[in-house]
Design a protein around this motif. Structure first.
Motif, PDB file in Angstrom:
ATOM      1  N   HIS A   1       2.281   7.192  10.821  1.00  0.00           N
ATOM      2  CA  HIS A   1       1.805   6.163  10.320  1.00  0.00           C
ATOM      3  C   HIS A   1       1.925   4.930  11.382  1.00  0.00           C
ATOM      4  O   HIS A   1       0.937   4.171  11.785  1.00  0.00           O
ATOM      5  CB  HIS A   1       2.442   5.723   9.141  1.00  0.00           C
TER       6      HIS A   1
ATOM      7  N   HIS B   1      12.185   2.104  -8.136  1.00  0.00           N
ATOM      8  CA  HIS B   1      10.860   1.693  -7.757  1.00  0.00           C
ATOM      9  C   HIS B   1       9.939   2.377  -8.916  1.00  0.00           C
ATOM     10  O   HIS B   1       8.639   2.267  -8.611  1.00  0.00           O
ATOM     11  CB  HIS B   1      10.530   2.490  -6.393  1.00  0.00           C
TER      12      HIS B   1
ATOM     13  N   PHE C   1      10.372   7.770  -2.323  1.00  0.00           N
ATOM     14  CA  PHE C   1      10.887   6.537  -3.000  1.00  0.00           C
ATOM     15  C   PHE C   1      11.839   6.846  -4.405  1.00  0.00           C
ATOM     16  O   PHE C   1      12.509   5.785  -4.829  1.00  0.00           O
ATOM     17  CB  PHE C   1       9.609   5.692  -3.732  1.00  0.00           C
TER      18      PHE C   1
ATOM     19  N   VAL D   1      -4.298   0.907  16.192  1.00  0.00           N
ATOM     20  CA  VAL D   1      -5.181   0.097  15.412  1.00  0.00           C
ATOM     21  C   VAL D   1      -4.590  -1.649  15.832  1.00  0.00           C
ATOM     22  O   VAL D   1      -5.701  -2.187  16.189  1.00  0.00           O
ATOM     23  CB  VAL D   1      -5.229   0.126  13.885  1.00  0.00           C
TER      24      VAL D   1
ATOM     25  N   HIS E   1       5.564   7.761  -3.870  1.00  0.00           N
ATOM     26  CA  HIS E   1       5.810   8.737  -2.839  1.00  0.00           C
ATOM     27  C   HIS E   1       7.034   9.315  -3.295  1.00  0.00           C
ATOM     28  O   HIS E   1       7.973   8.478  -3.533  1.00  0.00           O
ATOM     29  CB  HIS E   1       5.761   8.532  -1.396  1.00  0.00           C
TER      30      HIS E   1
ATOM     31  N   LEU F   1       0.839  -1.210   0.064  1.00  0.00           N
ATOM     32  CA  LEU F   1      -0.025  -0.169   0.080  1.00  0.00           C
ATOM     33  C   LEU F   1       0.789   1.164  -0.021  1.00  0.00           C
ATOM     34  O   LEU F   1       0.324   2.307   0.415  1.00  0.00           O
ATOM     35  CB  LEU F   1      -1.167   0.037   1.285  1.00  0.00           C
TER      36      LEU F   1
ATOM     37  N   LEU G   1      -6.478   7.994   7.149  1.00  0.00           N
ATOM     38  CA  LEU G   1      -5.663   8.938   7.745  1.00  0.00           C
ATOM     39  C   LEU G   1      -4.332   8.947   7.250  1.00  0.00           C
ATOM     40  O   LEU G   1      -3.497  10.231   7.388  1.00  0.00           O
ATOM     41  CB  LEU G   1      -5.850   8.930   9.298  1.00  0.00           C
ATOM     42  N   CYS G   2      -3.631   7.950   6.827  1.00  0.00           N
ATOM     43  CA  CYS G   2      -2.128   7.973   6.549  1.00  0.00           C
ATOM     44  C   CYS G   2      -2.211   8.213   4.950  1.00  0.00           C
ATOM     45  O   CYS G   2      -1.130   8.235   4.598  1.00  0.00           O
ATOM     46  CB  CYS G   2      -1.785   6.497   6.841  1.00  0.00           C
TER      47      CYS G   2
ATOM     48  N   LEU H   1      -7.395   3.776   9.076  1.00  0.00           N
ATOM     49  CA  LEU H   1      -5.881   4.071   9.285  1.00  0.00           C
ATOM     50  C   LEU H   1      -5.408   4.315   7.836  1.00  0.00           C
ATOM     51  O   LEU H   1      -4.608   5.142   7.622  1.00  0.00           O
ATOM     52  CB  LEU H   1      -5.382   2.506   9.410  1.00  0.00           C
ATOM     53  N   MET H   2      -6.035   3.617   6.688  1.00  0.00           N
ATOM     54  CA  MET H   2      -5.462   3.945   5.358  1.00  0.00           C
ATOM     55  C   MET H   2      -6.067   5.667   4.923  1.00  0.00           C
ATOM     56  O   MET H   2      -5.253   6.051   4.403  1.00  0.00           O
ATOM     57  CB  MET H   2      -6.135   2.798   4.615  1.00  0.00           C
TER      58      MET H   2
ATOM     59  N   LEU I   1      -3.187   6.317   2.500  1.00  0.00           N
ATOM     60  CA  LEU I   1      -2.741   4.991   1.757  1.00  0.00           C
ATOM     61  C   LEU I   1      -3.961   4.241   1.360  1.00  0.00           C
ATOM     62  O   LEU I   1      -5.078   4.770   1.811  1.00  0.00           O
ATOM     63  CB  LEU I   1      -1.834   3.982   2.859  1.00  0.00           C
ATOM     64  N   PRO I   2      -3.827   3.737   0.385  1.00  0.00           N
ATOM     65  CA  PRO I   2      -2.706   3.119  -0.445  1.00  0.00           C
ATOM     66  C   PRO I   2      -2.525   4.329  -1.424  1.00  0.00           C
ATOM     67  O   PRO I   2      -3.290   5.016  -1.983  1.00  0.00           O
ATOM     68  CB  PRO I   2      -3.167   2.020  -1.102  1.00  0.00           C
ATOM     69  N   ARG I   3      -1.145   4.426  -1.650  1.00  0.00           N
ATOM     70  CA  ARG I   3      -0.580   5.188  -2.967  1.00  0.00           C
ATOM     71  C   ARG I   3       0.478   4.599  -3.417  1.00  0.00           C
ATOM     72  O   ARG I   3       1.217   3.878  -2.937  1.00  0.00           O
ATOM     73  CB  ARG I   3      -0.180   6.694  -2.330  1.00  0.00           C
ATOM     74  N   LEU I   4       0.467   4.545  -4.711  1.00  0.00           N
ATOM     75  CA  LEU I   4       1.372   3.897  -6.046  1.00  0.00           C
ATOM     76  C   LEU I   4       2.887   4.589  -5.519  1.00  0.00           C
ATOM     77  O   LEU I   4       3.710   3.600  -5.916  1.00  0.00           O
ATOM     78  CB  LEU I   4       0.898   4.004  -7.147  1.00  0.00           C
TER      79      LEU I   4
ATOM     80  N   ARG J   1      -0.337   5.219  14.485  1.00  0.00           N
ATOM     81  CA  ARG J   1      -1.719   5.034  14.151  1.00  0.00           C
ATOM     82  C   ARG J   1      -1.797   3.299  13.985  1.00  0.00           C
ATOM     83  O   ARG J   1      -2.818   2.900  14.540  1.00  0.00           O
ATOM     84  CB  ARG J   1      -2.167   5.697  12.877  1.00  0.00           C
TER      85      ARG J   1
END
Lengths: 480, 199
Positions: A232, B13, B152, A239, B149, A224, B141-142, B138-139, B144-147, A235
């Protein structure tokens, strides 16, 4: 092998900046002198540099072959109907529910290890939690298969859920069978979420470690885009901790509800308040047996003895000893209540259970579940011997299967002698049962091949500070 | 010691920057530290210096780093609590409404609102929705997902999941000045020269 975490000169006092209370650890949880890189390499290389030991191929091909048996028996079942099984009145459930309860129980050890031991700060869980969570998911898949197949018309499975429809039927929310649908669905989903969230940082580690392009793409997509940000992580840990807190009552509730499938009925020896705790203890017993039975060969094939040490075997053996005695107490309690309760039916069924036509299965249960494992598990030498522990675990797995068999064949002799009958499984019952074992092994060996079987991240946290690790921090301690 | 190339090169990447693009935009600076303690010390100093848009990247959770970044407590508890409460209420009301009004079932003369029988499903729904709100919260707020950044693009960043501890300062920070920020990070004793990361 000793570890340098507590050199004798340190006198039990750990140097370093850690503001945590010092806790003496009697045994090292990671053998040899590992560092961050070697931990990642030892675990990650199993997945990334696909050279697999002969044991993997044997296990995988055995699972694959049995999976074909499952495919054939399911096709035949769909063509012919459930009449190909040995079920009939009075034993209308048969192998389907025996295997359902057996598999679900095996799954419970994974949740126990990952959730309850997390809350209890049991750091030794780190070596086996990923592995046993995977086992949970595959076992619940196998479990879920049986009620679906037993339905007769499995393509109507969605009728189990309260979906608006025009069929004129609807779930009855006062029935334990409906509770079961919700419990097992929730259990599967939550186990999957817990497992996947735990996997994300490891998948990122594999992405960055991978040499081949397809591996970078595959693990990159699955991870992801995780980049280890402190925000992160904070969090993530919260969780993870809360999922542990939610899964703990969940796992107890699931097997409690499964036991209600029996205990709410008025069949003699089923209608008992001992059933929920007795079922939960049995689930943990068989689940640990499965974890250890799989871990012993796997750690040998992949040379992971540094992470899954003999000390771990010892602890698992002790858990089995404790839960084995809880289960044995359950058998005693059933007998005692039948005798002390002065109920004609309860006592009559007890005698039938022990000495009736299926009495042999009761004594198999007592031997495989109680007599053999609980005699030898007391010995530390046995608990630390892979061979003997493997034997004991297989015995407990057979014994726990017989427990459910004994419970289900009780249906052949209930209060009314005119409704007595016999039950005998057909070849298709056995084919489906061993086929489900094939499904389990097939998925499990694929997991070993494509995902890290031990949590790289948590192993790194477990390393002592001077080896670059987190100094034994566990998830709990960073998660406000 | 001016280590970083002025133009970014290909990275492992996903493709190199196209030559036809305009001047690559600076994302920020990346400093590498050998262990968690050094990273935490550096992060505290960077925060004391007044930087706000920064982040740390570690192979395992380092709680002190999150504290040093000024993120002492996550929101996930609230998110999951609300999610769980919603699920519990919805689960209970679903059973009540369905079995009383939507599809009335008279089971042995029991009341339509026989609430003790509704507890197991209410509980399961609570756990289910709390867990799913944990995952999706979680995803979300963070982010995510992201392909991809920008980090990288760095040549060394793959060690953030392995054995190195990184501090990144973003160019978007109001206090960010390339020369000063680079000198500041270099002064924190990183284990390799500070790297410029481009978007």
């Amino acid at each position: 092998m000793s570890i340098a975490e507590h050199p004798p000169a340190a006198g039990g006092h750990r140097p370093g900046r850690s503001d945590l209370p010092l806790e003496p650890e009697m045994h090292p949880l990671v053998e040899h002198k590992h560092d961050l890189v070697s931990v990642g390499d030892a675990i990650g290389s199993v997945v990334l540099n696909g050279r697999h030991p002969r044991g993997w191929w044997i296990g995988f091909l055995a699972g694959f072959a049995l999976l074909q048996v499952l495919a054939v028996s399911v096709c035949w079942l769909f063509y012919m109907g459930v009449g190909i099984w040995g079920i009939n009145v009075p034993t209308a459930w048969g192998f389907a529910i025996i295997n359902f309860v057996w598999w679900i129980g095996i799954g419970h050890a994974g949740t126990l290890i990952s959730a309850i031991l997390l809350l209890l700060h049991q750091k030794w869980r780190t070596s086996i939690n990923r592995f046993s969570e995977a086992m949970t998911i595959f076992a619940v898949m196998c479990a879920g298969l049986f009620p679906l197949l037993h339905m007769g018309r499995p393509w109507f499975f969605y009728w189990l859920y309260p979906l608006p429809n025009v069929a004129g039927v609807y779930p009855q929310f006062r029935s334990p069978l409906t509770w079961d649908v919700f419990a097992v669905t929730t259990y599967f989903t939550v186990s999957l979420v817990f497992w996947y969230i735990g996997l994300v940082p490891d998948l990122a580690a594999l992405r960055d470690q991978a040499g081949k392009r397809w591996q970078r793409v595959f693990y990159g997509l699955l991870s992801l885009g995780w980049r280890g940000s402190a925000i992160h992580w904070r969090r993530y840990e919260k969780v993870y901790l809360l999922l542990g807190g939610l899964s703990t009552p969940l796992v107890l509730s699931v097997h409690t509800v499964v036991s209600f499938d029996f205990a709410v009925a008025i069949v003699p020896l089923w209608h008992a308040t001992i059933f929920p705790p007795f079922f939960v203890a049995g689930a943990i017993y068989s689940g640990f047996a499965m974890v250890v039975a799989l871990a012993i060969p796997v750690r040998k094939w992949y040379h992971l003895e540094d992470f899954f040490t003999d000390h771990h075997l010892d602890i698992c053996g002790k858990v089995m000893l404790a839960t084995g005695f809880l289960v044995t107490y359950g058998y005693f309690s059933e007998f005692w209540m039948a005798w002390y309760g002065h109920s004609l039916y309860e006592w009559g069924t007890t005698i039938e259970r022990m000495f009736g036509p299926y009495g042999w299965s009761y004594w198999c249960l007592i031997f495989f579940n109680c007599a053999f494992p609980l005699t030898f598990l007391w010995s530390k030498r046995v608990r630390r011997s892979p061979f003997w522990l493997e034997l004991i675990c297989l015995s407990a797995l057979i014994g726990m299967w017989f427990e459910r068999y004994v419970i289900v064949v009780t249906l052949t002799r209930d209060q009314l002698p005119s409704s007595w009958g016999r039950y005998s499984p057909t070849i298709w019952d056995y084919a489906t049962m061993f086929g489900s074992l094939g499904l389990f092994l097939f998925l499990f060996f694929l997991f070993l091949r494509y995902l890290p079987m031990i949590s790289i991240t948590e192993m790194r946290e477990l390393l002592p500070k001077k080896q670059g690790g987190g100094g034994g921090h566990s998830i709990m301690e960073n998660a406000p | 010691m001016t280590p970083s190339p002025a133009t970014p090169v290909g990275h492992p990447h996903g493709g190199a920057h196209h030559a036809a693009d305009d001047e690559p935009k600076l994302f920020g600076l990346l400093a590498e530290f050998p262990d968690a303690d050094a990273l935490v010390v550096a992060t505290r100093k960077a925060r004391a210096e007044g930087y706000t848009l920064m982040d740390t990247h570690t192979p395992y959770p380092v709680g002190d780093a999150a504290d040093a970044l000024g993120f002492p407590k996550s929101e996930m508890g609230v998110v999951m609590f609300i999610g769980g409460l919603t699920g519990a209420c919805a689960g209970f009301l679903m059973q009540y409404w369905d079995n009383s009004y939507g599809y009335s079932l008279n089971i042995g003369g029991r009341p339509y609102l026989s609430w003790p029988s509704f507890i197991p499903i209410t509980f399961e729904m609570m756990v289910l929705t709390a867990s799913l709100s944990g995952l999706f919260g979680l995803m979300a707020l963070c982010g995510l997902p992201r392909l991809h950044h920008p980090l990288f693009n760095s040549k060394t960043f793959d060690r953030a999941s392995r054995d190195r501890f990184f501090l990144s300062l973003e160019a978007a920070d109001p206090k960010f000045d390339l020369g000063r920020a680079k000198a500041f990070l270099q002064g924190l004793n990183p284990s390799s020269p500070v790297e410029e990361v481009f978007e």
